[in-house]
Write an enzyme that holds these catalytic residues in place. Structure first.
Site, short mmCIF file in Angstrom:
data_model
loop_
_atom_site.label_atom_id
_atom_site.label_comp_id
_atom_site.label_asym_id
_atom_site.label_seq_id
_atom_site.Cartn_x
_atom_site.Cartn_y
_atom_site.Cartn_z
N SER A 1 -7.80 1.09 2.83
CA SER A 1 -8.16 0.33 1.39
C SER A 1 -9.41 -0.48 1.55
O SER A 1 -9.57 -1.11 2.48
CB SER A 1 -7.16 -0.36 0.78
OG SER A 1 -7.43 -1.01 -0.33
N SER A 2 -9.93 -0.82 0.30
CA SER A 2 -11.26 -1.80 0.45
C SER A 2 -10.63 -3.10 -0.47
O SER A 2 -11.38 -3.99 -0.70
CB SER A 2 -12.26 -1.12 -0.32
OG SER A 2 -12.61 -0.15 0.31
N ARG B 1 0.85 -1.09 0.07
CA ARG B 1 0.30 0.11 0.06
C ARG B 1 0.87 1.19 -0.06
O ARG B 1 2.02 1.49 0.73
CB ARG B 1 -1.01 0.07 1.19
CG ARG B 1 -1.79 1.12 1.24
CD ARG B 1 -2.85 1.11 0.37
NE ARG B 1 -4.12 1.79 0.69
CZ ARG B 1 -5.04 2.00 -0.05
NH1 ARG B 1 -5.04 1.50 -1.37
NH2 ARG B 1 -6.21 2.81 0.12
N GLY C 1 -12.84 -1.35 -7.92
CA GLY C 1 -14.13 -0.81 -7.61
C GLY C 1 -14.55 -0.03 -6.28
O GLY C 1 -15.53 0.11 -6.10
N GLY C 2 -13.14 0.64 -5.67
CA GLY C 2 -13.21 1.32 -4.49
C GLY C 2 -13.91 0.44 -3.47
O GLY C 2 -13.59 -0.81 -3.58
N GLU D 1 -3.74 7.92 -4.21
CA GLU D 1 -4.34 7.12 -3.39
C GLU D 1 -4.73 7.56 -2.15
O GLU D 1 -5.63 7.28 -0.99
CB GLU D 1 -3.15 5.89 -2.96
CG GLU D 1 -3.91 4.50 -2.42
CD GLU D 1 -4.54 3.84 -3.73
OE1 GLU D 1 -5.65 3.52 -3.65
OE2 GLU D 1 -4.02 3.66 -4.83
N THR E 1 -8.34 0.84 -10.42
CA THR E 1 -7.99 -0.45 -10.05
C THR E 1 -8.17 -1.77 -10.99
O THR E 1 -8.75 -1.72 -11.97
CB THR E 1 -8.34 -0.96 -8.63
OG1 THR E 1 -8.48 0.32 -7.97
CG2 THR E 1 -7.49 -1.97 -8.07
N THR F 1 -3.42 -0.87 -7.91
CA THR F 1 -4.29 0.58 -8.31
C THR F 1 -3.39 1.53 -8.49
O THR F 1 -2.23 1.62 -7.87
CB THR F 1 -5.24 0.53 -6.91
OG1 THR F 1 -6.28 1.63 -7.39
CG2 THR F 1 -4.55 1.05 -5.75
N ASP G 1 -8.12 8.24 -0.31
CA ASP G 1 -8.35 7.07 0.40
C ASP G 1 -8.81 7.51 2.19
O ASP G 1 -9.45 6.93 3.16
CB ASP G 1 -8.30 5.86 0.39
CG ASP G 1 -8.56 4.98 -0.69
OD1 ASP G 1 -9.29 5.59 -1.61
OD2 ASP G 1 -8.11 4.06 -1.23
N1 GLU Z 1 -8.40 3.15 -3.90
C1 GLU Z 1 -9.06 2.11 -3.54
C2 GLU Z 1 -8.93 1.11 -2.31
O1 GLU Z 1 -7.73 1.01 -2.13
C3 GLU Z 1 -9.07 1.30 -4.88
C4 GLU Z 1 -9.38 2.09 -5.90
C5 GLU Z 1 -10.65 1.64 -6.60
O2 GLU Z 1 -10.65 0.41 -7.07
O3 GLU Z 1 -11.32 2.30 -7.06
O4 GLU Z 1 -9.86 0.48 -1.86
#
Ligand code: GLU
Length: 618
Positions: free
Chosen positions: A486-487, A120, A507-508, A462, A423, A441, A465
């Site tokens: 993160s997700s 990360r 997908g966040g 990033e 991502t 990502t 987030d």
């Molecule tokens: N920044 C997001 C995360 O770490 C991932 C980015 C995304 O997939 O939109 O969860």
């Protein structure tokens, strides 16, 4: 089992045949439209593949082919995963690359164990706690346009260090060899498809605002046309440099100085109205970056061991907690609408706990063990009314080790979620039974919008987030050197101690619900893996409305409205498609075969392949 016998068993296996053609998941082979002969032809693109000898699935056929070629030449799953990821840095430069970070989950057949690498991004040492607060108003800067295209959102990239650590620990190739196919691809170029053009057009205004980004991705002032060849010789040179000199060519020396300079003083296009604020990244931040190795998360769900990524990602704890919440509900025995109602409610509860308790464990005390405990899951599960959706946001629970059969949530502030729609995810497996599930990502599609001049890659954004408001009670508040929550949810599932599934998605925060929904589709709802991937998606992240794809709304709105679920169309300000996620997945078939499954349609369709392919024939 011999290949012939394996082929026979795969052909008659009910598992494989059910649903391969359902849900739009049949094979689609595309070839270049009317491209001139000197234009490189893209490899065949199939969303589903069955075979043996190893497998790869990703969003892109060039990248999948790079991984399969590595496996064919005797490389292992880690070699293939790194080579595939490097190729995605070429063909999916808006989603992933050495300017970003990610999480690498690995099952070692030799050790019969799951390992992880946390690559990360981290906040620079000089990042102030109120970096996202506008001093003029005392309020947070807007995500669009202030933070999304800015130096202030750029974290110290971890992707290259992840590749290096993975190869050194488990790989058989040198970094140089693993990067070589991607360097060649960047040099030779790839055929622009509609997804690449649309993503460029979606970002045109902000790419145009930063000189080196406009030069690279908007040649002649426009997004590259579909069917033309996009080359990135700067990136080819960067990969070659790193191949020759190792990761220190990135984390130290001229390239590190250039990254710092471009973040601290973004080269804005004269006349642009976008602020493109400067950030805090220094060469010292880059020089001290380290990946982290930590135990994976694990929950047992209906006899399966589900492994994921521990914090700083909230992926493993949130998917795991939601599965624990769902287990007593026995989804496999419920009619579709009841199963979906429980899925949405479990997800909301798990998100309440994620937002209340999960951040970077190096900075805040995260109750990872308790969030994943069966006792806590059961206590939360009891909150689900079988007939009625709870009013959102629901309150977080108390993962304190002391559980009653049915405790109400505790009152803490409900916190807004982070954004993000980009991502990429890839899965790779080799003939020795090793498996990689890797999500990487640069955050938003197009990251920070800042390309390092002459180096061919975009830097991440990033740090968006993090929560913007510096609340000391928020586990995800900004702190120097911290990893934003993160997700990302790269997942590996073992059955009786052997690999059964590997999957993940971009997908966040919808990554979490996409992985959860795909898992329950496959494990509880009787879908084959390709169908589970193709099925329409919905995402409940503890908000008043459920975001959903159009096909989900068409199929289930009538049945879910009576519970009180309000479905609204997915999508955000920067993307044109109302899609949720883009899964890449593998299933390990009895007899040593692989079923590789990518998206049939989302993001223009993904690419799955096996080393010795039985179906579709090549
Ligand atoms: N920044 C997001 C995360 O770490 C991932 C980015 C995304 O997939 O939109 O969860």
């Amino acid at each position: 089992m011999t290949p012939k016998k394996l082929a026979a068993s795969l052909t008659v296996g009910a598992l494989v045949l059910t649903g391969l053609t359902a849900g739009g998941a049949q094979a689609e082979t595309t070839s270049a439209p009317t491209a001139p002969s000197r234009v490189p032809q893209p490899p065949p693109k199939n969303p589903t593949a069955i075979g043996y000898g190893g497998a790869v699935a990703s969003v892109d056929p060039e990248a999948t082919k790079v991984g399969i070629d590595v496996l064919r030449r005797g490389g292992n799953a880690v070699d293939a995963a790194v080579a595939t990821a490097a190729a995605l840095g070429v063909t999916e430069p808006y989603s992933a690359g050495i300017g970003g970070g990610g999480y690498f989950v690995y099952y070692s057949a030799k050790h019969r164990k799951v390992f992880t690498i946390d690559g990360r991004e981290t906040a620079p040492a000089a990042m102030p706690a109120d970096a996202f607060i506008n001093p003029a108003t005392g309020k947070p800067y807007t995500f669009f346009p202030d933070l999304v295209t800015s130096g202030v959102s750029v974290g110290v990239p971890g992707t290259l260090a992840t590749w290096d650590a993975a190869l050194r620990t488990w790989g058989s190739l040198s970094l140089k060899k693993a990067l070589k196919p991607a360097a060649e691809l960047a040099d030779r170029g790839f055929l622009v498809d509609q997804t690449f053009r649309s993503q460029t057009l979606d970002n045109k205004a902000r790419f145009a605002a930063v000189v080196p980004t406009a030069e690279l991705f908007l040649p002649g002032g426009d997004a590259p046309q579909v069917g033309t060849v996009f080359r990135n010789t700067d990136l080819a040179d960067t990969y070659e440099l790193i191949g020759r000199q190792g990761p220190s060519a990135f984390y130290r020396g001229p390239l590190a100085a250039e990254m710092s300079a471009v973040v601290k003083n973004p080269p804005k296009t004269p006349g642009t109205t976008l602020p493109v604020m400067p950030g805090h990244l220094t060469p010292a931040d880059l020089a001290k970056y380290k990946v982290l190795r930590q135990d994976p998360t694990r929950v047992n769900y209906r006899g399966l061991d589900v492994y994921g990524m521990a914090p700083s990602s909230s992926g493993g704890t949130t998917v795991g907690e939601a599965l624990n919440i769902l287990e007593p509900k026995k989804l496999h025995r419920l009619p579709t609408a009841d199963a979906l109602h429980n899925y949405l409610e479990a997800s909301a509860l798990a998100f309440a706990d994620r937002n209340a308790y999960v951040g970077d464990p190096a900075f805040v005390n995260v109750p990872t063990r308790e969030l994943l405990s069966k006792g806590f899951g059961a206590e939360r599960s009891c909150q689900i009314d079988p007939d009625k959706a709870a009013v959102k946001p629901v309150k977080p629970g108390s993962p304190d080790g002391s559980y009653t059969p049915c405790a109400a949530g505790v009152s803490t502030t409900a916190r807004p979620d982070s954004k993000g729609v980009s991502t990429t995810h890839l899965v790779a497996a080799d003939r020795w039974g090793n498996v990689v599930s890797y999500t990487l990502t640069i955050e938003q599609t197009g990251g920070s919008g800042i390309t390092v001049p002459g180096r061919g890659f975009l830097l991440n954004n990033e740090l968006t987030d993090f929560s913007a408001v510096p609340d000391p009670a928020d586990p995800n508040r900004i702190q120097p050197n911290k990893r934003p929550r993160s997700s990302m949810s790269p997942t590996i599932v073992l059955k009786h101690g052997k690999p059964f599934l590997a999957l993940g998605s971009p997908g966040g925060s919808t990554i979490i619900t996409t992985v959860l929904q795909t898992l329950t589709n496959r494990v509880d709802r009787g879908m084959s893996l390709p169908r589970a991937v193709a099925a329409p998606r919905a995402s409940q992240r503890n908000t008043a409305n459920v975001t959903a794809e159009p096909a989900f709304i068409d199929a289930y709105e009538d049945r879910l409205t009576p519970y009180g679920h309000k479905l609204v169309l997915a999508g955000d300000a920067l993307t044109s498609a109302a899609e949720i996620g883009a899964v890449a997945a593998l299933e390990f078939l009895p007899g040593g075969g692989y079923l590789a499954a990518a998206e049939p349609k989302r993001r223009g369709g993904g690419s799955a392949a096996t080393v010795h392919q039985l179906w579709p024939r090549r």
